[in-house]
Design a protein around this motif. Structure first.
Motif, PDB file in Angstrom:
ATOM      1  N   GLY A  89      -0.310 -16.145   5.927  1.00  0.00           N
ATOM      2  CA  GLY A  89       0.077 -17.345   6.666  1.00  0.00           C
ATOM      3  C   GLY A  89      -0.525 -17.439   8.049  1.00  0.00           C
ATOM      4  O   GLY A  89      -0.460 -18.496   8.679  1.00  0.00           O
ATOM      5  N   ASP A  90      -1.117 -16.346   8.549  1.00  0.00           N
ATOM      6  CA  ASP A  90      -1.736 -16.372   9.868  1.00  0.00           C
ATOM      7  C   ASP A  90      -3.050 -17.135   9.816  1.00  0.00           C
ATOM      8  O   ASP A  90      -3.780 -17.098   8.825  1.00  0.00           O
ATOM      9  CB  ASP A  90      -2.001 -14.950  10.369  1.00  0.00           C
ATOM     10  CG  ASP A  90      -0.730 -14.245  10.802  1.00  0.00           C
ATOM     11  OD1 ASP A  90       0.325 -14.915  10.807  1.00  0.00           O
ATOM     12  OD2 ASP A  90      -0.791 -13.045  11.119  1.00  0.00           O
ATOM     13  N   ARG A  91      -3.353 -17.822  10.916  1.00  0.00           N
ATOM     14  CA  ARG A  91      -4.634 -18.514  11.037  1.00  0.00           C
ATOM     15  C   ARG A  91      -5.604 -17.600  11.786  1.00  0.00           C
ATOM     16  O   ARG A  91      -5.247 -16.993  12.793  1.00  0.00           O
ATOM     17  CB  ARG A  91      -4.475 -19.835  11.786  1.00  0.00           C
ATOM     18  CG  ARG A  91      -5.817 -20.531  12.103  1.00  0.00           C
ATOM     19  CD  ARG A  91      -5.622 -21.927  12.640  1.00  0.00           C
ATOM     20  NE  ARG A  91      -5.198 -22.822  11.577  1.00  0.00           N
ATOM     21  CZ  ARG A  91      -6.039 -23.401  10.726  1.00  0.00           C
ATOM     22  NH1 ARG A  91      -7.344 -23.167  10.803  1.00  0.00           N
ATOM     23  NH2 ARG A  91      -5.587 -24.211   9.791  1.00  0.00           N
ATOM     24  N   VAL A  92      -6.837 -17.497  11.284  1.00  0.00           N
ATOM     25  CA  VAL A  92      -7.863 -16.662  11.891  1.00  0.00           C
ATOM     26  C   VAL A  92      -9.110 -17.500  12.137  1.00  0.00           C
ATOM     27  O   VAL A  92      -9.336 -18.526  11.475  1.00  0.00           O
ATOM     28  CB  VAL A  92      -8.212 -15.449  11.009  1.00  0.00           C
ATOM     29  CG1 VAL A  92      -7.030 -14.513  10.884  1.00  0.00           C
ATOM     30  CG2 VAL A  92      -8.700 -15.890   9.639  1.00  0.00           C
ATOM     31  N   SER A  93      -9.899 -17.045  13.093  1.00  0.00           N
ATOM     32  CA  SER A  93     -11.195 -17.642  13.389  1.00  0.00           C
ATOM     33  C   SER A  93     -12.276 -16.600  13.130  1.00  0.00           C
ATOM     34  O   SER A  93     -11.984 -15.416  12.923  1.00  0.00           O
ATOM     35  CB  SER A  93     -11.250 -18.106  14.848  1.00  0.00           C
ATOM     36  OG  SER A  93     -10.247 -19.065  15.112  1.00  0.00           O
ATOM     37  N   GLN A  94     -13.521 -17.053  13.150  1.00  0.00           N
ATOM     38  CA  GLN A  94     -14.621 -16.125  12.948  1.00  0.00           C
ATOM     39  C   GLN A  94     -14.599 -15.036  14.016  1.00  0.00           C
ATOM     40  O   GLN A  94     -14.327 -15.312  15.183  1.00  0.00           O
ATOM     41  CB  GLN A  94     -15.964 -16.857  13.001  1.00  0.00           C
ATOM     42  CG  GLN A  94     -16.191 -17.809  11.833  1.00  0.00           C
ATOM     43  CD  GLN A  94     -17.587 -18.389  11.842  1.00  0.00           C
ATOM     44  OE1 GLN A  94     -18.560 -17.686  12.059  1.00  0.00           O
ATOM     45  NE2 GLN A  94     -17.677 -19.688  11.609  1.00  0.00           N
ATOM     46  N   PHE A  95     -14.874 -13.806  13.608  1.00  0.00           N
ATOM     47  CA  PHE A  95     -14.935 -12.621  14.458  1.00  0.00           C
ATOM     48  C   PHE A  95     -13.562 -12.115  14.880  1.00  0.00           C
ATOM     49  O   PHE A  95     -13.480 -11.148  15.636  1.00  0.00           O
ATOM     50  CB  PHE A  95     -15.817 -12.852  15.700  1.00  0.00           C
ATOM     51  CG  PHE A  95     -17.191 -13.374  15.384  1.00  0.00           C
ATOM     52  CD1 PHE A  95     -18.103 -12.588  14.710  1.00  0.00           C
ATOM     53  CD2 PHE A  95     -17.554 -14.669  15.725  1.00  0.00           C
ATOM     54  CE1 PHE A  95     -19.367 -13.060  14.411  1.00  0.00           C
ATOM     55  CE2 PHE A  95     -18.801 -15.146  15.430  1.00  0.00           C
ATOM     56  CZ  PHE A  95     -19.715 -14.343  14.764  1.00  0.00           C
ATOM     57  N   ASP A  96     -12.458 -12.745  14.422  1.00  0.00           N
ATOM     58  CA  ASP A  96     -11.134 -12.201  14.691  1.00  0.00           C
ATOM     59  C   ASP A  96     -10.932 -10.936  13.859  1.00  0.00           C
ATOM     60  O   ASP A  96     -11.379 -10.834  12.716  1.00  0.00           O
ATOM     61  CB  ASP A  96     -10.042 -13.219  14.352  1.00  0.00           C
ATOM     62  CG  ASP A  96      -9.925 -14.312  15.402  1.00  0.00           C
ATOM     63  OD1 ASP A  96     -10.592 -14.180  16.445  1.00  0.00           O
ATOM     64  OD2 ASP A  96      -9.187 -15.283  15.175  1.00  0.00           O
ATOM     65  N   SER A  97     -10.229  -9.954  14.425  1.00  0.00           N
ATOM     66  CA  SER A  97      -9.978  -8.705  13.707  1.00  0.00           C
ATOM     67  C   SER A  97      -8.982  -8.935  12.581  1.00  0.00           C
ATOM     68  O   SER A  97      -7.945  -9.573  12.779  1.00  0.00           O
ATOM     69  CB  SER A  97      -9.437  -7.646  14.673  1.00  0.00           C
ATOM     70  OG  SER A  97     -10.375  -7.376  15.687  1.00  0.00           O
ATOM     71  N   ILE A  98      -9.310  -8.418  11.402  1.00  0.00           N
ATOM     72  CA  ILE A  98      -8.429  -8.529  10.240  1.00  0.00           C
ATOM     73  C   ILE A  98      -7.713  -7.212   9.978  1.00  0.00           C
ATOM     74  O   ILE A  98      -6.502  -7.175   9.817  1.00  0.00           O
ATOM     75  CB  ILE A  98      -9.235  -8.970   9.002  1.00  0.00           C
ATOM     76  CG1 ILE A  98      -9.712 -10.417   9.170  1.00  0.00           C
ATOM     77  CG2 ILE A  98      -8.387  -8.859   7.737  1.00  0.00           C
ATOM     78  CD1 ILE A  98     -10.483 -10.950   7.989  1.00  0.00           C
ATOM     79  N   CYS A  99      -8.456  -6.124   9.936  1.00  0.00           N
ATOM     80  CA  CYS A  99      -7.831  -4.836   9.664  1.00  0.00           C
ATOM     81  C   CYS A  99      -8.734  -3.722  10.160  1.00  0.00           C
ATOM     82  O   CYS A  99      -9.896  -3.958  10.521  1.00  0.00           O
ATOM     83  CB  CYS A  99      -7.539  -4.666   8.167  1.00  0.00           C
ATOM     84  SG  CYS A  99      -9.036  -4.599   7.129  1.00  0.00           S
TER      85      CYS A  99
END
Length: 486
Positions: A89-99
């Protein structure tokens, strides 16, 4: 007078309405003086049109894409998921850390390639993920890709909701690790001048920026937390956890066969390539008596700054000064030995014996660092190596390598070159031995032996010998290093 619009044309009108309004508002001098702040939004069960800051687009439903774990190099085929930075459900943008994932050799932060919403996480913490398998499902935003070209009107504008890491609609170029370091110290990336390629912000830029704010020269561990003031309570520094104790092997008196892990496979591949190189060796004895005296004088001063000062920073700096005179030793050669690339940066690696096996992190741009700067970086690399937290950036990019075999024991060695490098040195243990001084008197001397290996296809024995003599002269008379320091 009322006009009746057919139902089939209603959606077309709704889609074109923001464009008309945008055009009219841009012609109004009074609104132009106020800036692009009006917001216009129309929503129906079938479509949604949003206009903000003279930007108009037709938003269609997103497409769910599988974000797969790509090859992170070093022959690694599987990793352990250590931490998730997002949830469903979280919104992410390019280059945001995922894991963050960890292999047998390094810890790597995985970043997003898309803008969208996280719909599914495929692994739990501490689960094993394989290269090429999906990590998450991301519902991408198809705002501009699905709209007809005539329905999109865009005028450059900086939104007031823009984060401090964006300048003029563009994100500051920085790796996730650098962004995290800036966030921990409340530093805006827009205020930091990047010295990397194409203005990329490096870790050193953050450290230098913080040092200028505090007005002091601080080691990396201290710089991660700003100096406490009367108005700001000190933050607790999260200590690097020591690796778990290695269990003692259980002797069963039976043969046992185990597959090689990814790190061991990568080492086999590297050593196989190294065996194809025609090595030649060169050994030398170095009198470190004056260096031992100098280091004992500077040890307490370095510790007062929070840094442990060993002999390695002097060895590394002397190596860099020698490479300035003999750049052929700081070079890469291709597999066919057709081209040689002289590397401008002295990224000197240090072989470390860790719980994960042999690791070779490197100190970047030694030619631009002082002995104290090198000691700070070595302290950081050794702490991360002991905790199994060395990243890919720390383990790649080396141009020359030193192996400190003397820290375990041993006088001479025959080090194996790490391709595509062309030379490597192995340092023996420091011994207290009798030697004659200039007056033919027997004195106590601190003696260390160094063993060099070089690629005979591009390095001849005379060059290796001259480099070794210069390196030895810097260490036997460390005051001479001051004349050549930048």
């Amino acid at each position: 007078m009322a006009a009746v619009t057919p139902v089939r044309c209603s959606l077309r009108i709704l889609r074109r309405l923001p464009r008309v309004v945008s055009h009219r508002l841009q012609q109004c001098p009074r609104l132009q003086a106020l800036g692009p702040t009006p917001v216009f939004h129309i929503s129906t069960p079938l479509t949604s049109v949003h206009w903000r800051g003279f930007r108009c687009s037709h938003v269609a439903s997103g497409q769910v894409l599988q974000f797969k774990l790509s090859d992170i190099g070093e022959g690694i085929m599987e990793v352990t998921v250590k931490e998730w930075y997002v949830k469903e459900g979280d919104r992410v943008s390019q280059f945001d850390s995922i894991c963050e994932v960890q292999s047998d050799k390094a810890s790597v932060t995985i970043t997003s390639r898309y803008d969208g919403i996280i719909r599914k996480l495929y692994y739990d913490v501490d689960a094993i993920a394989h290269v090429g398998s999906p990590l998450v499902d991301i519902e991408t935003d198809k705002a501009l890709e699905g709209a007809p070209e005539e329905d999109v009107v865009e005028t450059p504008a900086i939104s007031h909701e823009q984060s401090h890491q964006e300048i003029k609609g563009q994100k500051s170029q920085a790796t996730p690790a650098v962004r995290r370091l800036a966030m921990e110290n409340n530093i805006k990336l827009s205020e930091v001048v990047g010295t990397g390629t194409d203005g990329r912000i490096l870790k050193e830029d953050i450290i230098n920026f913080l040092a200028k704010q505090t007005g002091a020269i601080l080691p990396y561990e201290v710089q991660k937390t700003p100096s406490p003031t009367a108005d700001t309570p000190p933050k607790e520094k999260t200590p690097i956890m020591a690796p778990p104790a290695i269990p003692r092997p259980v002797v069963t008196w039976k043969d046992r066969t185990e597959p090689l892990n990814s790190f061991q496979k990568a080492m086999v591949k590297s050593m196989t390539a190294a065996l194809k190189i025609p090595h030649f060796g060169y050994c030398e004895e170095v009198d470190l008596t004056q260096l031992v005296r100098l280091r004992s004088e500077l040890k307490d001063l370095a510790e007062s700054r929070g840094v442990k000062l060993s002999y390695m920073p002097f060895f590394i700096k002397a190596t860099s000064l020698g490479l300035l005179q003999f750049p052929a030793l700081n070079a890469f050669v291709d597999e066919g030995c057709q081209n040689i690339t002289f590397k401008a940066s002295h990224n000197i690696g240090l072989a470390m014996d860790t719980a994960q096996g042999l690791l070779v992190p490197n100190v970047k741009s030694v030619q631009a660092l002082s002995v104290f700067d090198i000691a700070v970086e070595l302290n950081r690399l050794q702490a991360l190596g002991s905790a199994g937290q060395l990243g890919t950036a720390d383990l790649t990019g080396g141009t020359f390598t030193l192996s400190n075999i003397g820290s375990i024991g041993g006088t001479y060695a025959k080090p194996v070159i790490l391709p595509p490098e062309v030379a490597i040195g192995a340092l023996g243990k420091i011994q207290v031995l009798p030697r004659f001084n200039s007056c033919d008197e027997v004195v106590k001397a601190y003696i260390m032996n160094v063993s060099w290996s070089a690629d005979h296809r591009v390095i001849d024995g005379a060059t290796m010998s001259r480099f070794s003599n210069l390196w030895r002269s810097y260490l036997e008379n460390p005051a001479s290093m001051v004349l050549d320091l930048k």
